[in-house]
Write an enzyme that holds these catalytic residues in place. Structure first.
Site, mmCIF file in Angstrom:
data_model
loop_
_atom_site.group_PDB
_atom_site.id
_atom_site.type_symbol
_atom_site.label_atom_id
_atom_site.label_comp_id
_atom_site.label_asym_id
_atom_site.label_seq_id
_atom_site.Cartn_x
_atom_site.Cartn_y
_atom_site.Cartn_z
ATOM 1 N N GLY A 87 35.006 18.956 27.762
ATOM 2 C CA GLY A 87 35.817 18.211 28.715
ATOM 3 C C GLY A 87 35.663 18.786 30.119
ATOM 4 C CD GLU A 146 39.306 24.501 23.035
ATOM 5 O OE1 GLU A 146 39.765 25.643 23.250
ATOM 6 O OE2 GLU A 146 38.574 23.900 23.835
ATOM 7 C CG ASP A 155 36.299 28.819 23.069
ATOM 8 O OD1 ASP A 155 36.786 28.079 23.946
ATOM 9 O OD2 ASP A 155 36.970 29.677 22.472
ATOM 10 N NE ARG A 169 29.058 27.274 30.526
ATOM 11 C CZ ARG A 169 29.950 27.814 31.369
ATOM 12 N NH1 ARG A 169 29.660 27.995 32.631
ATOM 13 N NH2 ARG A 169 31.148 28.139 30.919
HETATM 14 P P1 ITT Z 1 35.950 22.753 26.886
HETATM 15 O O1 ITT Z 1 36.297 21.320 26.872
HETATM 16 O O2 ITT Z 1 34.459 22.978 26.804
HETATM 17 O O3 ITT Z 1 36.708 23.597 25.897
HETATM 18 P P2 ITT Z 1 37.364 24.384 28.858
HETATM 19 O O4 ITT Z 1 37.417 24.289 30.363
HETATM 20 O O5 ITT Z 1 38.639 24.313 28.082
HETATM 21 O O6 ITT Z 1 36.322 23.258 28.381
HETATM 22 P P3 ITT Z 1 36.802 27.038 27.696
HETATM 23 O O7 ITT Z 1 37.983 26.955 26.811
HETATM 24 O O8 ITT Z 1 35.483 27.396 27.099
HETATM 25 O O9 ITT Z 1 36.553 25.694 28.537
HETATM 26 O O10 ITT Z 1 37.019 28.070 28.883
HETATM 27 C C1 ITT Z 1 38.088 28.956 28.985
HETATM 28 C C2 ITT Z 1 38.522 29.085 30.419
HETATM 29 O O11 ITT Z 1 37.554 29.858 31.127
HETATM 30 C C3 ITT Z 1 38.655 27.758 31.163
HETATM 31 O O12 ITT Z 1 39.763 27.841 32.038
HETATM 32 C C4 ITT Z 1 37.379 27.668 31.941
HETATM 33 O O13 ITT Z 1 37.550 26.908 33.114
HETATM 34 C C5 ITT Z 1 37.092 29.155 32.249
HETATM 35 N N1 ITT Z 1 35.645 29.362 32.398
HETATM 36 C C6 ITT Z 1 34.705 29.128 31.460
HETATM 37 N N2 ITT Z 1 33.485 29.330 31.948
HETATM 38 C C7 ITT Z 1 33.649 29.709 33.234
HETATM 39 C C8 ITT Z 1 32.755 30.044 34.285
HETATM 40 O O14 ITT Z 1 31.446 29.968 34.128
HETATM 41 N N3 ITT Z 1 33.280 30.379 35.461
HETATM 42 C C9 ITT Z 1 34.609 30.424 35.653
HETATM 43 N N4 ITT Z 1 35.518 30.110 34.741
HETATM 44 C C10 ITT Z 1 35.046 29.752 33.528
#
Ligand code: ITT
Length: 185
Positions: free
Chosen positions: A7, A35, A63, A168
């Site tokens: 998302g 989740e 994740d 990533r």
């Molecule tokens: P999904 O739908 O893929 O789950 P999400 O935004 O909920 O999207 P995650 O649970 O994997 O993603 O991420 C956990 C948190 O860490 C979320 O607030 C992300 O925005 C943040 N995050 C993940 N990757 C990041 C990055 O490369 N830089 C900064 N913040 C990051």
């Protein structure tokens, strides 16, 4: 072609460029999946399983989280929740008088097909929690995440620069290498 279930449009933008460099086409679907609370691996496994059986095709999910050593790994698996609630300024507050600024981002890719069990691929990147937010690129924790070698935060880097060494990039590269190898007959 691979289908990425997320998302988060920033993740898609980064992942598309990474896959492009490896000559693999990436499709994005925002399916939404339950989740469960748990380790990154568990969330990735259950999400990938759910999405591949629902869509009846191979999928990846991701994740991710920010793990701060001085805070015993917080926000870690709670990263999404913490980002949406208290946000970056509160993390800076928590870190105010702390000298040990070490932190790492972790990304776990979950891959699953309707015919196979899920597999996970972990990528990490080391950095430090900055003393103030810097930069307006990127998303979420990026303005906090300082990388010494670049003397910049993730939010001061272009997507291409971040993609050269981010958590990533690392998890996706490990996945792509495995994927290419395992699809050779
Ligand atoms: P999904 O739908 O893929 O789950 P999400 O935004 O909920 O999207 P995650 O649970 O994997 O993603 O991420 C956990 C948190 O860490 C979320 O607030 C992300 O925005 C943040 N995050 C993940 N990757 C990041 C990055 O490369 N830089 C900064 N913040 C990051």
């Amino acid at each position: 072609m691979i289908t990425f279930i997320t998302g988060n449009k920033h993740k898609v933008e980064e992942a598309k460029k990474i896959f492009h460099n490896f000559n693999i086409e990436l499709e994005h679907i925002d399916l939404g999946y339950p989740e469960l609370q748990g380790e990154l691996e568990d969330v990735a496994i259950s999400g990938a399983k759910y999405a591949s059986s629902k869509l009846r095709k191979p999928v990846i999910v991701e994740d991710a989280g920010l793990f701060i050593r001085a805070l015993n790994g917080f926000p870690g698996v709670y990263s999404s929740y913490v980002q949406e609630t208290i946000g970056n300024s509160s993390i800076l507050k928590l870190m105010e008088d702390i000298d040990d600024r070490y932190a790492e981002f972790r990304s776990v890719i979950g891959y699953c097909t309707p015919k196979t069990e899920p597999k996970t691929f972990l990528g990490r990147v080391k950095g430090q929690i900055a003393f103030q937010e810097k930069g307006d690129k990127g998303f979420a924790f990026d303005p906090l995440f300082y990388v010494e070698e670049k003397d910049k935060t993730f939010a001061e880097l272009s997507i291409e620069e971040k993609n050269q060494f981010s958590h990533r990039r690392n998890s996706l590269e490990i996945f792509i290498n495995w994927y290419k190898e395992s699809s050779i007959d």
